[in-house]
Design a protein around this motif. Structure first.
Motif, PDB file in Angstrom:
ATOM      1  N   PHE A 317      -7.683  78.468 -73.309  1.00 27.09           N
ATOM      2  CA  PHE A 317      -8.766  78.852 -72.409  1.00 27.09           C
ATOM      3  C   PHE A 317      -8.243  79.368 -71.074  1.00 27.09           C
ATOM      4  O   PHE A 317      -8.854  80.249 -70.474  1.00 27.09           O
ATOM      5  CB  PHE A 317      -9.697  77.661 -72.169  1.00 27.09           C
ATOM      6  CG  PHE A 317     -10.342  77.112 -73.404  1.00 27.09           C
ATOM      7  CD1 PHE A 317     -10.492  77.895 -74.543  1.00 27.09           C
ATOM      8  CD2 PHE A 317     -10.800  75.800 -73.444  1.00 27.09           C
ATOM      9  CE1 PHE A 317     -11.083  77.392 -75.697  1.00 27.09           C
ATOM     10  CE2 PHE A 317     -11.397  75.288 -74.586  1.00 27.09           C
ATOM     11  CZ  PHE A 317     -11.534  76.084 -75.721  1.00 27.09           C
ATOM     12  N   GLY A 318      -7.148  78.806 -70.590  1.00 25.10           N
ATOM     13  CA  GLY A 318      -6.557  79.251 -69.342  1.00 25.10           C
ATOM     14  C   GLY A 318      -7.512  79.137 -68.163  1.00 25.10           C
ATOM     15  O   GLY A 318      -8.128  78.097 -67.925  1.00 25.10           O
ATOM     16  N   ASP A 319      -7.657  80.229 -67.435  1.00 23.53           N
ATOM     17  CA  ASP A 319      -8.525  80.233 -66.257  1.00 23.53           C
ATOM     18  C   ASP A 319     -10.004  80.158 -66.610  1.00 23.53           C
ATOM     19  O   ASP A 319     -10.838  79.955 -65.722  1.00 23.53           O
ATOM     20  CB  ASP A 319      -8.269  81.496 -65.427  1.00 23.53           C
ATOM     21  CG  ASP A 319      -6.872  81.519 -64.817  1.00 23.53           C
ATOM     22  OD1 ASP A 319      -6.308  80.421 -64.639  1.00 23.53           O
ATOM     23  OD2 ASP A 319      -6.350  82.615 -64.542  1.00 23.53           O
ATOM     24  N   SER A 320     -10.331  80.344 -67.870  1.00 26.64           N
ATOM     25  CA  SER A 320     -11.738  80.279 -68.315  1.00 26.64           C
ATOM     26  C   SER A 320     -12.102  78.898 -68.853  1.00 26.64           C
ATOM     27  O   SER A 320     -13.141  78.742 -69.507  1.00 26.64           O
ATOM     28  CB  SER A 320     -11.996  81.339 -69.400  1.00 26.64           C
ATOM     29  OG  SER A 320     -11.721  82.645 -68.916  1.00 26.64           O
ATOM     30  N   THR A 321     -11.282  77.914 -68.580  1.00 26.14           N
ATOM     31  CA  THR A 321     -11.491  76.583 -69.148  1.00 26.14           C
ATOM     32  C   THR A 321     -12.871  76.030 -68.814  1.00 26.14           C
ATOM     33  O   THR A 321     -13.578  75.507 -69.688  1.00 26.14           O
ATOM     34  CB  THR A 321     -10.413  75.609 -68.644  1.00 26.14           C
ATOM     35  OG1 THR A 321      -9.158  75.961 -69.233  1.00 26.14           O
ATOM     36  CG2 THR A 321     -10.746  74.176 -69.037  1.00 26.14           C
ATOM     37  N   LYS A 322     -13.288  76.127 -67.562  1.00 22.96           N
ATOM     38  CA  LYS A 322     -14.561  75.511 -67.171  1.00 22.96           C
ATOM     39  C   LYS A 322     -15.741  76.186 -67.850  1.00 22.96           C
ATOM     40  O   LYS A 322     -16.744  75.523 -68.166  1.00 22.96           O
ATOM     41  CB  LYS A 322     -14.707  75.530 -65.653  1.00 22.96           C
ATOM     42  CG  LYS A 322     -13.742  74.586 -64.952  1.00 22.96           C
ATOM     43  CD  LYS A 322     -14.205  74.188 -63.579  1.00 22.96           C
ATOM     44  CE  LYS A 322     -13.314  73.125 -62.978  1.00 22.96           C
ATOM     45  NZ  LYS A 322     -13.792  72.635 -61.661  1.00 22.96           N
ATOM     46  N   GLU A 323     -15.661  77.481 -68.091  1.00 23.66           N
ATOM     47  CA  GLU A 323     -16.746  78.155 -68.815  1.00 23.66           C
ATOM     48  C   GLU A 323     -16.819  77.662 -70.258  1.00 23.66           C
ATOM     49  O   GLU A 323     -17.911  77.397 -70.782  1.00 23.66           O
ATOM     50  CB  GLU A 323     -16.531  79.676 -68.787  1.00 23.66           C
ATOM     51  CG  GLU A 323     -16.787  80.329 -67.449  1.00 23.66           C
ATOM     52  CD  GLU A 323     -15.632  80.164 -66.469  1.00 23.66           C
ATOM     53  OE1 GLU A 323     -14.606  79.562 -66.857  1.00 23.66           O
ATOM     54  OE2 GLU A 323     -15.753  80.641 -65.323  1.00 23.66           O
ATOM     55  N   TRP A 324     -15.660  77.510 -70.889  1.00 24.24           N
ATOM     56  CA  TRP A 324     -15.629  77.026 -72.269  1.00 24.24           C
ATOM     57  C   TRP A 324     -16.165  75.599 -72.379  1.00 24.24           C
ATOM     58  O   TRP A 324     -17.034  75.327 -73.227  1.00 24.24           O
ATOM     59  CB  TRP A 324     -14.189  77.080 -72.808  1.00 24.24           C
ATOM     60  CG  TRP A 324     -13.769  78.410 -73.322  1.00 24.24           C
ATOM     61  CD1 TRP A 324     -13.140  79.404 -72.614  1.00 24.24           C
ATOM     62  CD2 TRP A 324     -13.926  78.910 -74.649  1.00 24.24           C
ATOM     63  NE1 TRP A 324     -12.900  80.494 -73.421  1.00 24.24           N
ATOM     64  CE2 TRP A 324     -13.361  80.213 -74.678  1.00 24.24           C
ATOM     65  CE3 TRP A 324     -14.465  78.396 -75.819  1.00 24.24           C
ATOM     66  CZ2 TRP A 324     -13.345  80.988 -75.829  1.00 24.24           C
ATOM     67  CZ3 TRP A 324     -14.448  79.170 -76.969  1.00 24.24           C
ATOM     68  CH2 TRP A 324     -13.896  80.455 -76.962  1.00 24.24           C
TER      69      TRP A 324
END
Length: 400
Positions: A317-324
Motif C-alpha cells: 500500500f505504501g503511501d496509500s495505506t490509510k486509504e486502503w
C-alpha cells in the motif's frame, strides 16, 4: 586562605579523575577526604564554584560534598547489573522510523518462571497477550451470537475457546519462529527471539510445538464432531501462513483467514453446524479487521522487510495505506452490521457497533505510520475494539 587553596586544589584534582577509574577507588577518595577547616562564602562569590560537584552544606568536618561523577558511576553500575539480568527487547520509535533503540526489559517471565522454562514461554509469546486476545475475540463473538435470546452465552464453551486461543496462538508463534529463524536474525525487532538468538535449538522448538498441538487436540476433542473436523482444517492455514510473506504482498489477508476461524468454529460448537447468513459476514468482518490492525503493525518492520526481501501489505500500500485500511474498516463495520441484522439481535448491539467503529476510525486517522511506537500502540488497542463488539453482542442478545 592557604587552607582554602589547598582544599580547592585537591578538589580539582579529584574531579579530573577519568571515568575509567574503578568505582571502588572513587568511593575510597570520597570516604578518606576529611577537611579540617571551615570556609565561608562571601555574598559576591559563586556558590557553584565546582560545577561538577553537589555541595551538601557548609564545608566542615561533619559535612562533605559528593562529586556528581560518583552518582553517575553508581547509576551506571545499577543500570548494567539490571540490564544483564534481562533477556527481552523492544523498539522505541520516538526518533522516527529510521532511529531504532533497543532496550532490555524484564517481563513477568523473567521474574517468576524457572530459568529453563523462560525461552519456551517467550517462544509462545506468553508475555505478549495481545495476540491471544485478537484470536479469542472472534470466537467469543460467535459463541455469544449462538446463544438463545435473553440468555447468557455458554461459559464452559467460552473457557474452552479461551484456552484454545492461548494454545493455538502459541503454536502459531512457534511455527513462525521455526520457519523464519534465518529472517528473524536480520530484523531488529525479532533478532532476540528464542530460536533466532540460539536460546532454543530447532529440535527443541519442534518438540515444544508437538506439546502445544497435543494440548490443543485435547481441547478440540471436547467439541462435537462437526467442530472437530472444522477445527482440524484450520491447521492448514496455521502452517501455511508463515510462508505467505515470501510469496505474496498479502500475508495479512492469510493471517485474517487464520485468526478469525473461530468465528466459524464458535457457532458450530454451540449449534452443531454453521448458519452462512450469520457466520460468513462475521468471518469476513474479522478478516477485514485483521487487514487494518496488521497492516498498521507491519509498518514497524517495513525498512527491515525491504532489506530482507519479505512482503507485506504495508509495502504494497505504501503511501496509500490509510486509504486502503479505511476501506477495510468500512467493510468490517458493514459486515458486522449485516451479521447482527441476520441474527435478529437487539438494538444495543448497533450502539456498541457505532462506538467500535469510532475506535477503529481513531486508529486509522491518528496512526503515525513512521513511528514504530505509535504503530504498536494502535495495534495493541484493538483488544478494546474486540471487547466493545463482544459487549454489543452480549447486551443485544440479552435484550432480544
Amino acid at each position: 586562605m592557604a587552607s582554602f587553596w589547598l582544599v580547592s586544589s585537591a578538589s580539582r584534582r579529584f574531579l579530573k579523575v577519568k571515568p575509567s577509574l574503578s568505582l571502588s577507588r572513587t568511593l575510597f577518595a570520597v570516604s578518606t577526604y576529611q577537611p579540617t577547616t571551615t570556609t565561608t562564602t562571601s555574598k559576591n562569590s559563586n556558590p557553584n564554584a565546582y560545577p561538577n560537584g553537589t555541595q551538601l552544606g557548609p564545608f566542615t568536618q561533619r559535612h562533605r560534598w559528593i562529586p556528581s561523577c560518583v552518582e553517575f558511576d553508581l547509576r551506571l553500575v545499577a543500570h548494567i547489573s539490571s540490564s544483564s539480568s534481562s533477556t527481552g527487547a523492544k523498539k522505541d520509535g520516538n526518533q522516527g522510523s529510521n532511529d531504532v533503540k533497543v532496550e532490555v526489559e524484564a517481563s513477568w517471565i523473567d521474574l517468576y518462571l524457572p530459568r529453563q522454562a523462560r525461552p519456551y514461554a517467550k517462544l509462545a509469546r506468553l508475555d505478549r497477550p495481545i495476540g491471544t486476545w485478537l484470536l479469542a475475540w472472534p470466537c467469543m463473538w460467535s459463541i455469544t451470537l449462538a446463544a438463545s435470546p435473553g440468555h447468557l452465552p455458554d461459559i464452559k464453551m467460552m473457557t474452552l475457546f479461551g484456552c484454545g486461543a492461548l494454545l493455538l496462538r502459541g503454536a502459531g508463534c512457534t511455527i513462525n519462529d521455526l520457519l523464519d529463524r534465518d529472517i528473524d536474525t536480520m530484523v531488529e525487532r525479532t533478532k532476540l527471539r528464542p530460536v533466532a538468538s540460539g536460546l532454543l535449538t530447532p529440535f527443541q522448538g519442534i518438540c515444544f510445538l508437538g506439546f502445544q498441538l497435543l494440548l490443543g487436540f485435547g481441547i478440540l476433542l471436547q467439541l462435537n464432531n462437526y467442530s472437530r473436523v472444522l477445527g482440524a482444517s484450520s491447521l492448514l492455514l496455521v502452517f501455511s501462513y508463515p510462508l505467505m510473506k515470501r510469496l505474496t504482498f498479502w500475508p495479512q489477508a492469510f493471517l485474517g483467514l487464520t485468526f478469525n476461524w473461530g468465528a466459524l468454529l464458535g457457532w458450530a460448537a454451540v449449534k452443531g453446524s454453521i448458519d452462512p447468513a450469520i457466520v460468513l459476514p462475521l468471518y469476513l468482518s474479522g478478516v477485514c479487521w485483521t487487514l487494518v490492525y496488521d497492516t498498521i503493525y507491519a509498518h514497524q518492520d517495513k525498512e527491515d522487510d525491504l532489506k530482507v526481501g519479505v512482503k507485506s501489505t504495508a509495502l504494497r500500500f505504501g503511501d496509500s495505506t490509510k486509504e486502503w485500511i479505511t476501506g477495510f474498516g468500512i467493510m468490517c463495520s458493514s459486515s458486522l452490521a449485516l451479521s447482527g441484522y441476520n441474527a435478529e439481535i437487539g438494538w444495543p448491539y448497533y450502539a456498541f457497533l457505532g462506538a467500535a467503529s469510532g475506535q477503529l476510525a481513531w486508529q486509522i486517522w491518528t496512526a503515525d505510520l513512521s513511528s514504530r511506537v505509535d504503530c504498536n500502540r494502535k495495534f495493541v488497542s484493538n483488544k478494546w475494539f474486540g471487547a466493545i463488539i463482544f459487549s454489543g453482542i452480549l447486551f443485544g442478545k440479552l435484550s432480544s
